[in-house]
Scaffold this active site. Structure first.
Site, PDB file in Angstrom:
ATOM      1  CE  LYS A  20      -3.782  -2.343   2.382  1.00  0.00           C
ATOM      2  NZ  LYS A  20      -4.410  -2.742   1.172  1.00  0.00           N
ATOM      3  CB  CYS A  21       4.255   1.718  -0.690  1.00  0.00           C
ATOM      4  SG  CYS A  21       5.646   2.831  -0.897  1.00  0.00           S
ATOM      5  N   GLY A  22       3.173   4.241  -2.334  1.00  0.00           N
ATOM      6  CA  GLY A  22       3.215   4.929  -3.617  1.00  0.00           C
ATOM      7  C   GLY A  22       4.171   4.268  -4.603  1.00  0.00           C
ATOM      8  CB  THR A  75       2.693  -0.650  -4.303  1.00  0.00           C
ATOM      9  OG1 THR A  75       2.869  -0.430  -2.898  1.00  0.00           O
ATOM     10  CG2 THR A  75       2.181  -2.062  -4.521  1.00  0.00           C
TER      11      THR A  75
END
Length: 159
Positions: free
Chosen positions: A35-37, A39
């Site tokens: 759930k990371c930018g 990803t």
């Protein structure tokens, strides 16, 4: 100095996994999050894995929830996400800490061998990448902002 492939880590199921399985290969070890930018880099990592794998290259992913709680799931949820969203076929290991007192010994070694900017040891965010040569030695550390496709020439030089 011992090789990175001398380390034992935890497989996604929590059991032991020896990095010796990948001895003699060029490795890209990455701390990941779902759930990371960054990803979407899973797609580029998978492309590297598929394109360069036949020549002796492997991506090894280590999920980490230390940065903004961006990897909250358990092993099954992480595996499901990686498979369904990005068709990941490279190994995704158990969720670990990369910084602090509970940091995984593998990442302690990676950070010591390839410090960040200004010699800092701490990993700053998800998708920090470490390139390992065929002898199991750390060659280079890449920032989370470095896209997988920007590492191709460095990987090919080691293949």
């Amino acid at each position: 100095m011992n090789a990175i492939t001398d380390f034992e880590v935890k497989a996604a199921d929590g059991g032991p996994a020896s990095l010796d399985t990948w001895r003699g290969k060029v490795l890209l070890i990455v701390n990941t999050a779902s759930k990371c930018g960054f990803t979407p880099q899973y797609e580029g990592l998978e492309d590297l894995h598929r394109d360069l794998g036949p020549r002796g290259f492997e991506v090894l992913a280590f999920p980490c929830n230390q940065f903004g709680g961006q990897e909250p799931g358990d092993a099954a949820e992480i595996a499901n996400f990686c498979s369904l969203t990005y068709d990941v076929t490279f190994p995704v290991f158990a969720k670990i800490d990369v910084n602090g007192p509970a940091a995984d010994p593998l990442f302690e070694r990676l950070k010591a061998d390839a410090p960040g900017l200004l010699g800092s040891k701490a990993i700053k965010w998800n998708f920090t990448k470490f390139l390992i040569d065929r002898e199991g030695q750390v060659v280079r550390r890449y920032a989370p902002t470095t896209k997988p496709e920007d590492i191709v020439k460095d990987i090919e030089a080691l293949l």
